[in-house]
Design an enzyme around this catalytic site. Structure first.
Site, mmCIF file in Angstrom:
data_model
loop_
_atom_site.group_PDB
_atom_site.id
_atom_site.type_symbol
_atom_site.label_atom_id
_atom_site.label_comp_id
_atom_site.label_asym_id
_atom_site.label_seq_id
_atom_site.Cartn_x
_atom_site.Cartn_y
_atom_site.Cartn_z
ATOM 1 N N PHE A 33 0.858 -1.098 -0.192
ATOM 2 C CA PHE A 33 0.033 -0.071 0.069
ATOM 3 C C PHE A 33 1.015 1.326 -0.052
ATOM 4 C CE2 PHE A 33 -2.225 2.918 2.650
ATOM 5 C CZ PHE A 33 -3.594 3.097 1.957
ATOM 6 N N LEU B 242 1.043 5.123 0.163
ATOM 7 C CA LEU B 242 0.326 6.261 0.429
ATOM 8 C C LEU B 242 1.555 7.431 0.558
ATOM 9 C CD1 LEU B 242 -2.250 8.429 1.164
ATOM 10 C CD2 LEU B 242 -1.984 7.373 3.325
ATOM 11 N N THR B 243 2.599 7.066 1.513
ATOM 12 C CA THR B 243 3.096 7.958 2.400
ATOM 13 C C THR B 243 4.384 8.567 1.250
ATOM 14 O OG1 THR B 243 3.080 6.976 4.131
ATOM 15 C CG2 THR B 243 5.160 8.221 3.989
ATOM 16 N N ARG C 259 14.269 -16.743 37.360
ATOM 17 C CA ARG C 259 15.307 -16.188 37.871
ATOM 18 C C ARG C 259 15.457 -15.827 39.559
ATOM 19 N NH1 ARG C 259 20.376 -13.756 37.528
ATOM 20 N NH2 ARG C 259 20.566 -11.355 38.159
ATOM 21 N N ILE D 274 11.956 -6.288 33.915
ATOM 22 C CA ILE D 274 12.152 -7.748 34.610
ATOM 23 C C ILE D 274 13.168 -8.425 34.218
ATOM 24 C CG2 ILE D 274 10.664 -9.527 34.893
ATOM 25 C CD1 ILE D 274 8.129 -7.672 34.620
ATOM 26 N N GLY E 74 16.013 -7.442 33.201
ATOM 27 C CA GLY E 74 17.405 -6.754 33.664
ATOM 28 C C GLY E 74 18.279 -6.763 32.524
ATOM 29 N N GLU F 41 0.739 3.422 9.855
ATOM 30 C CA GLU F 41 -0.720 3.372 9.874
ATOM 31 C C GLU F 41 -1.363 4.269 10.558
ATOM 32 O OE1 GLU F 41 -2.852 -0.323 9.279
ATOM 33 O OE2 GLU F 41 -0.930 -1.334 8.439
ATOM 34 N N THR G 221 0.219 7.971 13.246
ATOM 35 C CA THR G 221 0.826 8.075 14.515
ATOM 36 C C THR G 221 0.011 8.104 15.706
ATOM 37 O OG1 THR G 221 0.902 10.584 14.279
ATOM 38 C CG2 THR G 221 3.006 9.477 13.370
HETATM 39 N N1 COS Z 1 -13.882 6.912 6.376
HETATM 40 C C1 COS Z 1 -14.665 7.156 5.322
HETATM 41 N N2 COS Z 1 -14.365 8.683 4.907
HETATM 42 C C2 COS Z 1 -13.566 9.330 5.590
HETATM 43 C C3 COS Z 1 -12.658 8.694 6.678
HETATM 44 C C4 COS Z 1 -12.933 7.491 7.117
HETATM 45 N N3 COS Z 1 -12.134 6.758 7.862
HETATM 46 N N4 COS Z 1 -12.064 9.975 6.958
HETATM 47 C C5 COS Z 1 -12.376 10.853 6.325
HETATM 48 N N5 COS Z 1 -13.248 10.656 5.340
HETATM 49 C C6 COS Z 1 -13.887 11.327 4.320
HETATM 50 C C7 COS Z 1 -14.535 12.756 5.029
HETATM 51 O O1 COS Z 1 -15.777 12.489 5.638
HETATM 52 C C8 COS Z 1 -14.545 13.566 4.100
HETATM 53 O O2 COS Z 1 -15.568 13.437 3.111
HETATM 54 P P1 COS Z 1 -16.488 14.631 2.561
HETATM 55 O O3 COS Z 1 -15.305 15.307 1.593
HETATM 56 O O4 COS Z 1 -17.465 13.901 1.455
HETATM 57 O O5 COS Z 1 -16.895 15.600 3.337
HETATM 58 C C9 COS Z 1 -13.087 13.260 3.271
HETATM 59 O O6 COS Z 1 -12.736 12.011 3.418
HETATM 60 C C10 COS Z 1 -12.063 14.193 3.652
HETATM 61 O O7 COS Z 1 -11.838 14.233 5.077
HETATM 62 P P2 COS Z 1 -11.168 15.246 5.930
HETATM 63 O O8 COS Z 1 -11.752 16.423 5.570
HETATM 64 O O9 COS Z 1 -11.193 14.528 7.220
HETATM 65 O O10 COS Z 1 -9.685 15.124 5.377
HETATM 66 P P3 COS Z 1 -8.453 15.745 6.205
HETATM 67 O O11 COS Z 1 -7.349 15.618 5.063
HETATM 68 O O12 COS Z 1 -8.617 16.836 7.053
HETATM 69 O O13 COS Z 1 -7.948 14.264 6.963
HETATM 70 C C11 COS Z 1 -6.574 13.038 8.414
HETATM 71 C C12 COS Z 1 -6.952 14.423 7.910
HETATM 72 C C13 COS Z 1 -5.713 13.431 9.661
HETATM 73 C C14 COS Z 1 -8.028 12.170 9.114
HETATM 74 C C15 COS Z 1 -6.099 12.344 7.586
HETATM 75 O O14 COS Z 1 -5.295 12.845 6.722
HETATM 76 C C16 COS Z 1 -5.355 10.910 8.061
HETATM 77 O O15 COS Z 1 -5.947 10.074 8.339
HETATM 78 N N6 COS Z 1 -4.100 10.749 8.047
HETATM 79 C C17 COS Z 1 -3.278 9.847 8.526
HETATM 80 C C18 COS Z 1 -3.127 8.901 7.454
HETATM 81 C C19 COS Z 1 -2.082 7.695 7.750
HETATM 82 O O16 COS Z 1 -2.445 6.946 8.468
HETATM 83 N N7 COS Z 1 -0.696 7.731 7.254
HETATM 84 C C20 COS Z 1 0.130 6.799 7.559
HETATM 85 C C21 COS Z 1 0.705 6.419 6.553
HETATM 86 S S1 COS Z 1 -0.092 5.277 5.378
HETATM 87 S S2 COS Z 1 0.406 3.473 6.223
#
Ligand code: COS
Length: 377
Positions: A122, A124-125, A263, A332, A334, A358, A360
């Site tokens: 997956f 994303l980052t 121990r 524990i 040591g 996933e 922080t």
């Molecule tokens: N399930 C379904 N929909 C979701 C959701 C979820 N868990 N979280 C957000 N959404 C939807 C929202 O409802 C919103 O929909 P609408 O545009 O229709 O209203 C849309 O997605 C945008 O959501 P939001 O405004 O909350 O987006 P942000 O950019 O503010 O999100 C967080 C901020 C912090 C929640 C997000 O960026 C996040 O989860 N970051 C962490 C990601 C992560 O875990 N990265 C680790 C590396 S990947 S292993």
């Protein structure tokens, strides 16, 4: 329940036996060689572990959320690297397709993921995106019947071994998710990163240079669904991580009990000292609390409830909990907790990442508070 209770209990017993007889004896070797032996990979495929969360009609076990977390807790009483091998297929690697894929995508990819024929990952980052999931810069431009991908993904688990990668990329203002296959020109990998722990698991950058992905590999067949797909996948992934933390904590507690009974200091087993007992009791209580939370959230999800907040609570509490349990375990044991001859030092390093990947702990706090405050002001 997807399985009748007797069949499910037999599955748990089989997994428990497998972990103790086959995996625990290989932990040290996996750590030293930084590789899981191929025969163990094959055995885990044969046990069906790669497909526990994939519906039966696509060749998986189709476990309920509760069954899945219980299985992960049982399996995780060993080095996390073993779970991460198939955890990608079960969690973040396959769930984009399970949750939002088209029928054709499900039929083509899910049976291969369920059997373990395909390993998935997956992505994303990026350098400037991770916690801020919406700011991915990798770009996907439509050209004829394909999308052309350009960009660089960062610290991607299992990427180099993966047959397919779910990639989040920008299509205009929105984010879309693509199923990317290996062996196509334009896909390359950065160097394997040297990590603090989790030997046997590999992470590296994934680089796209004019990589062409057919339009039919756009998850859900529609642009702009990717952000929500990623969020839903992460909700599920966080439950798996939390269950993994519970399993490791239970293993560490078992090691601590055994060691403190064996121990001797001041003429008696250290288990007889109340200051040791306090550490054992704190670890037991916290592991029990995390386990109960994870089971409750999984049951809610099975009942069709939205568990965005609960998944974040579970991930935050369980990952912080296992960090404290591992720290007490070092205390524990040591000196024996600090040297690599005993497993504690390895677990201590391994579990540190649970508070980071996933999402922080700080991101979980943000998600929890947002859910609490939503619609209240
Ligand atoms: N399930 C379904 N929909 C979701 C959701 C979820 N868990 N979280 C957000 N959404 C939807 C929202 O409802 C919103 O929909 P609408 O545009 O229709 O209203 C849309 O997605 C945008 O959501 P939001 O405004 O909350 O987006 P942000 O950019 O503010 O999100 C967080 C901020 C912090 C929640 C997000 O960026 C996040 O989860 N970051 C962490 C990601 C992560 O875990 N990265 C680790 C590396 S990947 S292993």
């Amino acid at each position: 329940m997807a399985l009748d209770p007797e069949t499910f209990n037999q599955l748990l017993e089989t997994v428990d036996r497998y972990v103790k007889e086959r995996l625990v004896p290989h932990e040290k070797e996996v750590s030293e060689k930084n590789q899981i032996p191929p025969e163990l990979v094959l055995e885990m495929k044969e046990l069906g572990l790669f497909g526990i969360s994939i519906p039966e009609k696509f060749g998986g076990m189709g476990l309920t959320n509760e069954e899945e977390v219980r299985l992960i807790m049982t399996f995780s009483q060993t080095s996390p690297a073993f779970r991460i091998l198939w955890g990608g297929n079960v969690g973040i690697g396959s769930q984009g397709i399970v949750l939002d894929g088209t029928d054709a995508q499900k039929q083509h990819y899910l049976p291969k993921l369920a059997s373990g024929e395909y390993i998935s990952s997956f992505a994303l980052t990026e350098t400037e995106a991770g916690s801020d999931a919406a700011s991915v810069k990798t770009i996907a431009e439509r050209e004829d019947g394909s999308y052309v991908l350009n960009g660089r993904k960062r610290f991607i688990t299992n990427a180099q071994n993966a047959d397919i990668i779910t990639v989040m990329a920008r299509t205009g203002d929105d984010i879309s998710a693509f199923i990317v296959e290996k062996g196509v020109p334009g896909l390359s990998f950065g160097k394997p990163e040297k990590k603090m722990g989790l030997e046997g698991t590999h992470i590296c950058d994934v680089v796209f240079e004019d990589y062409r992905v057919p339009a039919e590999n756009l998850i859900g067949g529609q642009e702009g669904l990717g952000f929500k797909t990623a969020m839903k996948v992460l909700d599920r992934g966080r439950m798996s991580v939390a269950a993994g933390c519970v399993g490791v904590a239970e293993r560490l507690i078992e090691e601590c009990v055994a060691y403190s009974l064996e121990r001797q200091q001041f003429g008696k087993p250290i288990a007889e000292f109340q200051l040791i007992q306090a550490m054992l009791a704190d670890s037991q209580t916290e592991a029990y609390a995390a386990k109960t939370m994870v089971l409750d959230a999984a049951r809610k999800k099975d009942a069709g409830e939205d568990i965005i907040m609960e998944a974040a609570c579970c991930k935050m509490f369980a990952s912080e909990m296992v960090g404290r349990v591992a720290d007490r375990a070092v205390q524990i044991f040591g000196g024996a907790g600090y040297v690599a001859d005993y497993p504690i030092e390895r677990f201590y390093r391994d579990v540190r990442v649970y508070r980071i990947y996933e999402g922080t702990t700080q991101i979980q706090q943000l998600i929890i508070a947002r859910q609490m405050l939503k619609d209240k002001n």
